[in-house]
Design a protein around this motif. Sequence first.
Motif, mmCIF file in Angstrom:
data_model
loop_
_atom_site.group_PDB
_atom_site.id
_atom_site.type_symbol
_atom_site.label_atom_id
_atom_site.label_comp_id
_atom_site.label_asym_id
_atom_site.label_seq_id
_atom_site.Cartn_x
_atom_site.Cartn_y
_atom_site.Cartn_z
ATOM 1 N N ALA A 25 51.650 45.350 38.774
ATOM 2 C CA ALA A 25 51.542 44.871 39.972
ATOM 3 C C ALA A 25 50.459 44.166 40.375
ATOM 4 N N VAL A 26 50.543 44.055 42.090
ATOM 5 C CA VAL A 26 50.075 43.313 42.649
ATOM 6 C C VAL A 26 48.979 43.825 43.416
ATOM 7 N N TYR A 27 48.637 43.216 43.589
ATOM 8 C CA TYR A 27 46.618 43.790 44.389
ATOM 9 C C TYR A 27 46.072 42.803 45.456
ATOM 10 N N ASN A 28 45.829 43.423 46.063
ATOM 11 C CA ASN A 28 44.994 43.165 46.988
ATOM 12 C C ASN A 28 43.362 43.275 46.913
ATOM 13 N N VAL A 29 42.484 42.632 46.292
ATOM 14 C CA VAL A 29 41.228 42.983 46.302
ATOM 15 C C VAL A 29 40.399 42.592 47.125
ATOM 16 N N LEU A 51 52.646 45.571 27.341
ATOM 17 C CA LEU A 51 52.113 44.059 28.187
ATOM 18 C C LEU A 51 51.360 44.370 29.466
ATOM 19 N N PHE A 52 50.768 44.579 30.218
ATOM 20 C CA PHE A 52 50.354 44.668 31.428
ATOM 21 C C PHE A 52 50.185 43.483 32.677
ATOM 22 N N THR A 53 51.169 43.427 33.137
ATOM 23 C CA THR A 53 50.764 41.547 34.074
ATOM 24 C C THR A 53 50.132 42.459 35.859
ATOM 25 N N ALA A 54 49.525 41.421 36.277
ATOM 26 C CA ALA A 54 48.686 41.845 37.376
ATOM 27 C C ALA A 54 48.908 40.641 38.174
ATOM 28 N N TYR A 55 49.254 40.684 39.318
ATOM 29 C CA TYR A 55 48.464 39.175 40.300
ATOM 30 C C TYR A 55 47.802 40.056 41.328
ATOM 31 N N ILE A 56 46.365 38.920 41.213
ATOM 32 C CA ILE A 56 45.373 39.967 41.600
ATOM 33 C C ILE A 56 45.186 38.458 43.466
ATOM 34 N N THR A 57 45.140 39.241 43.889
ATOM 35 C CA THR A 57 44.985 38.298 45.693
ATOM 36 C C THR A 57 43.554 39.039 46.070
ATOM 37 N N ASN A 86 40.733 32.163 44.987
ATOM 38 C CA ASN A 86 41.964 31.452 44.792
ATOM 39 C C ASN A 86 42.952 32.714 44.345
ATOM 40 N N GLY A 87 42.241 33.622 43.553
ATOM 41 C CA GLY A 87 43.620 34.621 43.249
ATOM 42 C C GLY A 87 43.035 34.720 41.759
ATOM 43 N N LEU A 88 44.301 35.371 41.104
ATOM 44 C CA LEU A 88 44.343 35.349 39.498
ATOM 45 C C LEU A 88 45.126 36.079 38.623
ATOM 46 N N LEU A 89 45.581 35.638 38.025
ATOM 47 C CA LEU A 89 46.827 36.768 37.009
ATOM 48 C C LEU A 89 46.086 36.822 35.785
ATOM 49 N N LEU A 90 46.343 38.110 36.194
ATOM 50 C CA LEU A 90 45.688 39.056 34.258
ATOM 51 C C LEU A 90 47.155 39.849 33.775
ATOM 52 N N ASN A 91 46.294 39.413 32.735
ATOM 53 C CA ASN A 91 47.439 39.678 31.556
ATOM 54 C C ASN A 91 46.755 40.517 30.454
ATOM 55 N N ILE A 92 47.421 42.033 30.114
ATOM 56 C CA ILE A 92 46.412 42.617 29.065
ATOM 57 C C ILE A 92 47.752 43.761 28.167
ATOM 58 N N LEU A 93 47.448 42.916 26.622
ATOM 59 C CA LEU A 93 47.775 43.281 25.901
ATOM 60 C C LEU A 93 47.357 44.664 25.656
ATOM 61 N N SER A 103 43.879 48.866 20.701
ATOM 62 C CA SER A 103 43.042 47.924 21.516
ATOM 63 C C SER A 103 43.880 47.392 22.410
ATOM 64 N N SER A 104 43.620 46.305 23.021
ATOM 65 C CA SER A 104 43.573 45.263 23.508
ATOM 66 C C SER A 104 42.999 43.456 23.603
ATOM 67 N N VAL A 105 44.167 43.139 24.371
ATOM 68 C CA VAL A 105 43.232 41.721 24.511
ATOM 69 C C VAL A 105 43.603 41.266 25.866
ATOM 70 N N ALA A 106 43.051 40.771 26.630
ATOM 71 C CA ALA A 106 43.170 40.113 27.740
ATOM 72 C C ALA A 106 43.172 38.769 28.208
ATOM 73 N N GLN A 107 43.836 38.278 29.213
ATOM 74 C CA GLN A 107 44.193 36.372 29.481
ATOM 75 C C GLN A 107 43.959 36.821 30.695
ATOM 76 N N ALA A 108 43.240 35.642 31.727
ATOM 77 C CA ALA A 108 43.286 36.141 32.932
ATOM 78 C C ALA A 108 43.397 33.914 33.052
ATOM 79 N N SER A 109 43.594 34.165 34.202
ATOM 80 C CA SER A 109 44.203 32.108 34.902
ATOM 81 C C SER A 109 43.604 32.076 35.815
ATOM 82 N N THR A 110 42.428 31.703 36.567
ATOM 83 C CA THR A 110 42.375 31.698 38.010
ATOM 84 C C THR A 110 43.258 30.737 38.629
ATOM 85 N N LEU A 111 43.841 30.820 39.954
ATOM 86 C CA LEU A 111 44.920 30.506 40.387
ATOM 87 C C LEU A 111 44.031 28.986 41.771
ATOM 88 N N SER A 112 44.902 28.033 41.258
ATOM 89 C CA SER A 112 44.322 27.292 42.556
ATOM 90 C C SER A 112 44.846 27.038 43.552
#
Length: 112
Positions: A25-29, A51-57, A86-93, A103-112
């Motif tokens: 999914a791509v989100y505009n928050v 695995l769920f992946t989201a790009y958040i702007t 700057n936005g966020l790339l989010l992965n949730i297993l 159970s879930s494992v979340a990994q997030a990366s702030t974009l630059s």
Amino acid sequence: MKFNFESYNAPRISGATDNPAASVAVYNVQGNFTLDMSVLAGLLNNGDATLFTAYITTNGAYTLSITNAGTLKYVGNASDLAITVNGLLLNILLIKSSSGVLSSVAQASTLS
């Protein structure tokens, strides 16, 4: 080694909450945002994972809440899940054990 190419429809979603039913999914928050993982979790059979992946702007800094993901663990710190200008790339297993425990494992990366 062989890899298969996978392509997903990536809906563009705005609002304060979402119940994703697809893997991408791509989100505009525009404020604090909640991801309710109950729909994706409900699609899992016992012993399955997805695995769920989201790009958040966004236009500012906001909090991200993840609900209905079972026991949630983080790669890094929970504070890494903050949405920044700057936005966020989010992965949730999401993992459902053979006995149905989620159970879930979340990994997030702030974009630059």
